[in-house]
Design a protein around this motif. Structure first.
Motif, PDB file in Angstrom:
ATOM      1  N   THR A 436     -12.087  11.399 -41.807  1.00  0.00           N
ATOM      2  CA  THR A 436     -11.408  12.221 -40.772  1.00  0.00           C
ATOM      3  C   THR A 436     -11.939  13.626 -40.934  1.00  0.00           C
ATOM      4  O   THR A 436     -11.305  14.231 -42.116  1.00  0.00           O
ATOM      5  CB  THR A 436     -10.079  12.007 -40.415  1.00  0.00           C
ATOM      6  OG1 THR A 436      -9.706  10.740 -39.976  1.00  0.00           O
ATOM      7  CG2 THR A 436      -9.510  12.902 -39.398  1.00  0.00           C
ATOM      8  N   ARG A 438     -11.545  16.121 -38.364  1.00  0.00           N
ATOM      9  CA  ARG A 438     -10.674  16.923 -37.340  1.00  0.00           C
ATOM     10  C   ARG A 438     -10.043  15.958 -36.160  1.00  0.00           C
ATOM     11  O   ARG A 438     -10.566  14.794 -35.870  1.00  0.00           O
ATOM     12  CB  ARG A 438     -11.234  17.990 -36.612  1.00  0.00           C
ATOM     13  CG  ARG A 438     -10.330  18.776 -35.841  1.00  0.00           C
ATOM     14  CD  ARG A 438     -11.013  20.122 -35.017  1.00  0.00           C
ATOM     15  NE  ARG A 438     -12.142  19.791 -34.215  1.00  0.00           N
ATOM     16  CZ  ARG A 438     -12.964  20.779 -33.576  1.00  0.00           C
ATOM     17  NH1 ARG A 438     -12.486  21.904 -33.738  1.00  0.00           N
ATOM     18  NH2 ARG A 438     -13.619  19.925 -32.612  1.00  0.00           N
ATOM     19  N   HIS A 465      -8.069  12.247 -30.618  1.00  0.00           N
ATOM     20  CA  HIS A 465      -9.637  12.723 -30.534  1.00  0.00           C
ATOM     21  C   HIS A 465      -9.692  12.744 -31.976  1.00  0.00           C
ATOM     22  O   HIS A 465      -9.357  13.996 -32.476  1.00  0.00           O
ATOM     23  CB  HIS A 465      -9.697  13.399 -29.454  1.00  0.00           C
ATOM     24  CG  HIS A 465     -11.097  13.816 -29.576  1.00  0.00           C
ATOM     25  ND1 HIS A 465     -11.670  14.899 -28.587  1.00  0.00           N
ATOM     26  CD2 HIS A 465     -12.400  13.325 -30.054  1.00  0.00           C
ATOM     27  CE1 HIS A 465     -13.033  15.023 -28.934  1.00  0.00           C
ATOM     28  NE2 HIS A 465     -13.548  13.914 -29.489  1.00  0.00           N
ATOM     29  N   GLU A 467     -12.743  13.353 -34.799  1.00  0.00           N
ATOM     30  CA  GLU A 467     -14.157  13.697 -35.263  1.00  0.00           C
ATOM     31  C   GLU A 467     -14.331  13.287 -36.772  1.00  0.00           C
ATOM     32  O   GLU A 467     -13.543  13.860 -37.461  1.00  0.00           O
ATOM     33  CB  GLU A 467     -14.393  15.043 -34.825  1.00  0.00           C
ATOM     34  CG  GLU A 467     -14.447  15.312 -33.519  1.00  0.00           C
ATOM     35  CD  GLU A 467     -14.610  16.886 -33.487  1.00  0.00           C
ATOM     36  OE1 GLU A 467     -15.305  17.308 -34.188  1.00  0.00           O
ATOM     37  OE2 GLU A 467     -14.442  17.382 -32.152  1.00  0.00           O
ATOM     38  N   THR A 468     -15.190  12.379 -37.243  1.00  0.00           N
ATOM     39  CA  THR A 468     -15.386  12.082 -38.530  1.00  0.00           C
ATOM     40  C   THR A 468     -16.510  12.950 -39.256  1.00  0.00           C
ATOM     41  O   THR A 468     -17.561  13.379 -38.374  1.00  0.00           O
ATOM     42  CB  THR A 468     -15.686  10.512 -38.353  1.00  0.00           C
ATOM     43  OG1 THR A 468     -17.041  10.396 -37.967  1.00  0.00           O
ATOM     44  CG2 THR A 468     -14.431   9.599 -37.948  1.00  0.00           C
ATOM     45  N   ARG A 473     -17.241  10.585 -32.905  1.00  0.00           N
ATOM     46  CA  ARG A 473     -16.095  11.023 -32.553  1.00  0.00           C
ATOM     47  C   ARG A 473     -15.517   9.881 -31.611  1.00  0.00           C
ATOM     48  O   ARG A 473     -16.126   9.225 -30.878  1.00  0.00           O
ATOM     49  CB  ARG A 473     -16.570  12.152 -31.255  1.00  0.00           C
ATOM     50  CG  ARG A 473     -17.510  13.167 -32.027  1.00  0.00           C
ATOM     51  CD  ARG A 473     -17.979  14.207 -31.014  1.00  0.00           C
ATOM     52  NE  ARG A 473     -17.081  14.756 -30.162  1.00  0.00           N
ATOM     53  CZ  ARG A 473     -17.123  14.778 -28.788  1.00  0.00           C
ATOM     54  NH1 ARG A 473     -18.299  14.189 -28.271  1.00  0.00           N
ATOM     55  NH2 ARG A 473     -16.056  15.433 -28.106  1.00  0.00           N
ATOM     56  N   TRP A 475     -11.890   7.668 -30.247  1.00  0.00           N
ATOM     57  CA  TRP A 475     -10.580   7.590 -29.801  1.00  0.00           C
ATOM     58  C   TRP A 475      -9.733   6.648 -30.354  1.00  0.00           C
ATOM     59  O   TRP A 475      -9.878   5.538 -30.035  1.00  0.00           O
ATOM     60  CB  TRP A 475     -10.651   7.339 -28.157  1.00  0.00           C
ATOM     61  CG  TRP A 475      -9.759   7.971 -27.359  1.00  0.00           C
ATOM     62  CD1 TRP A 475      -9.265   9.415 -27.579  1.00  0.00           C
ATOM     63  CD2 TRP A 475      -9.244   7.450 -25.994  1.00  0.00           C
ATOM     64  NE1 TRP A 475      -8.122   9.701 -26.506  1.00  0.00           N
ATOM     65  CE2 TRP A 475      -8.214   8.527 -25.517  1.00  0.00           C
ATOM     66  CE3 TRP A 475      -9.475   6.318 -25.362  1.00  0.00           C
ATOM     67  CZ2 TRP A 475      -7.738   8.330 -24.334  1.00  0.00           C
ATOM     68  CZ3 TRP A 475      -8.759   6.294 -24.179  1.00  0.00           C
ATOM     69  CH2 TRP A 475      -7.799   7.161 -23.675  1.00  0.00           C
ATOM     70  N   GLU A 490     -15.304   5.610 -27.799  1.00  0.00           N
ATOM     71  CA  GLU A 490     -16.115   6.347 -28.597  1.00  0.00           C
ATOM     72  C   GLU A 490     -16.678   7.583 -27.731  1.00  0.00           C
ATOM     73  O   GLU A 490     -17.303   7.030 -26.417  1.00  0.00           O
ATOM     74  CB  GLU A 490     -17.217   5.702 -29.124  1.00  0.00           C
ATOM     75  CG  GLU A 490     -18.291   6.245 -30.164  1.00  0.00           C
ATOM     76  CD  GLU A 490     -19.460   5.563 -30.536  1.00  0.00           C
ATOM     77  OE1 GLU A 490     -20.107   6.140 -31.222  1.00  0.00           O
ATOM     78  OE2 GLU A 490     -19.399   4.308 -30.365  1.00  0.00           O
TER      79      GLU A 490
END
Length: 492
Positions: A436, A438, A465, A467-468, A473, A475, A490
């Protein structure tokens, strides 16, 4: 007088039309009533004779009726169906005369002037009406007189007939309510001692006009034949069927298509006159051996353009076995919808209807119901935010409204490893180890408690949500009641 002949009117009153219609379909033994929800209360709409003998009446509360008659059987009323049934009876009654009109919600009026001799006289004609309708299971009250008002009064009071020119002598003893008066006027006349039509006729007309207005005297004059009252037959619905007979049998596809083109031109003119469009058409092809083959065509939208409809018949016609030849074509629009004339705009693209034509062509091969589109649905549950509807019977429109962004791809929840209410720093999804970078959230979504949904039995969900570092990105959501983490979507 009409053509030197005394005018004769028959009034048919069906006192239990709704309940008789319901019992024709599903007979029952014992007291029976139809109920209708009026002003947030269920009341009796109509009932059979056995229920009336138990002391029940129309407008009575259903709860009170059940307390008076515990064995009462009931069904919901269908006023729309009753109106259609009355129209059916109107068409049936034209066997006695061509002039048949509706009389309220439960009656018919027939102008049988000059027609009674065809049935052996007036008495024989009335007997035939009673016999046929009794055989059909319908209660009937009949009245016959020189005027529409006299016939109505007899049907609703004593059931009988008035001899020609004897309206006053026959109606004199009937109550004033037989003049089709409202309850308020009827009550006021009763208080004045004017309880019968004869007493009302003997009263000073000037005083009655000052007290009750011209409506009371108009009803009296209509019943006694002094004031004419027309019987207006209901207009027959337009018929959208055309036929073409050939002097010599045909068998080539080109010849059949040419015949269909001629029929479509005639049919579309009728549709345009009525500002209607066809949604379904049935083409019948009669061979010389009297066998009939049919080709059905269902359209994605109401249409009356012969040039657009004709090509849609090609596939069905190519599969027809003409045998020794086809000598008759019959085309009928079996389903018609309103299609009002629209103003042509100078900014129109000229492509209106092309999508409907494409849907119709595809529907001919796989079935019109199988061509579907997605439509937005008013639900905060991600899986319930859309519905699937047949494209031919729905219009694109609406929009999805969400306070936060939603993933482009949505799939059934897939579990991942994670503990606690915060998104896991590292997790494995679809054989990929992700970190992860964010996380934005949470967005809490509660289940719709009024709907049964197996997927939401775990309770509310907290959506994130995420973001990797690998560029995905996702859900994710967490279930606080039964702790666990899942991936459901996604983002692009």
């Amino acid at each position: 007088m009409f053509g030197g002949m005394q005018r004769r009117i028959v009034s048919m009153w069906f006192p239990r039309l709704p309940s008789d219609r319901a019992l024709r379909a599903r007979p029952v033994d014992g007291p029976f009533a139809l109920t209708l929800n009026e002003a947030n209360a269920i009341r009796l709409y109509d009932l059979n004779d056995q229920a009336e003998r138990q002391g029940l009446h129309r407008g009575m509360s259903y709860a009170d009726a059940r307390s008076f008659c515990p064995g009462l059987q009931s069904r919901p009323a269908n006023p729309v169906g009753d109106a259609r049934f009355l129209q059916t009876l109107r068409r049936w009654a034209t066997r006695y005369c061509p002039w048949v009109g509706l009389e309220g919600k439960d009656g018919l009026v027939l102008d049988v002037t000059g027609a009674a001799h065809l049935f052996g006289g007036e008495a024989a004609m009335l007997a035939d009406m009673r016999t046929r309708l009794a055989r059909a299971g319908l209660s009937l009250r009949l009245g016959l007189g020189d005027s529409r008002g006299a016939a109505w009064a007899l049907a609703h009071s004593v059931e009988g007939s008035a001899a020609p020119g004897q309206a006053l002598a026959t109606l004199a003893r009937l109550p004033v309510a037989a003049l089709r008066l409202d309850d308020r006027t009827d009550t006021a006349l009763q208080r004045l001692g004017l309880r019968s039509i004869g007493a009302l006729e003997a009263a000073p007309r000037a005083a009655l006009a000052r007290r009750f207005g011209p409506g009371l005297l108009l009803r009296l004059d209509q019943a006694l034949g002094r004031q004419s009252e027309q019987v207006t037959p209901a207009a027959e619905p337009p018929h959208y069927g055309v036929r073409l007979t050939f002097p010599d049998p045909i068998g080539l596809v080109e010849d059949v298509m040419a015949g269909i083109a001629r029929l479509l031109d005639q049919l579309c003119i009728r549709l345009k006159t009525q500002e209607a469009g066809a949604r379904a058409l049935c083409l019948s092809l009669r061979r010389v051996d009297q066998r009939v083959q049919t080709v059905e065509l269902r359209l994605a939208g109401a249409l009356r353009d012969a040039g657009r409809i004709l090509p849609l018949f090609e596939r069905g016609i190519s599969e027809v076995d003409a045998g020794y030849g086809i000598d008759q074509l019959r085309l009928e629009a079996t389903l018609v919808e309103p299609l009002p004339v629209e103003q042509i705009s100078h900014v129109a693209s000229g492509r209106a209807g092309q999508l409907d034509d494409l849907i119709s062509r595809i529907g001919l091969r796989i079935g019109l119901e199988n061509v579907q589109r997605f439509l937005p649905a008013d639900s905060h549950i991600p899986e319930h935010g859309f519905l699937v509807a047949p494209a031919a019977w729905s219009e694109p429109g609406g929009s999805w409204v969400a306070q936060r962004s939603r993933p482009l791809r949505l799939f059934p929840p897939e579990p991942i490893d994670g503990t606690g209410p915060q998104p896991p720093r590292q997790f494995r999804w679809r054989r990929i180890t992700l970190t992860t970078a964010r996380a934005t959230g949470p967005e809490r979504i509660a289940p719709e408690w009024w709907l049964e949904d197996e997927n939401w039995r775990s309770g509310m969900r907290d959506y994130w949500h995420v973001e990797t570092r690998q560029g995905l990105r996702l859900w994710l959501f967490h279930t606080p009641q039964t702790p666990g983490w899942f991936v459901q979507g996604e983002f692009a």
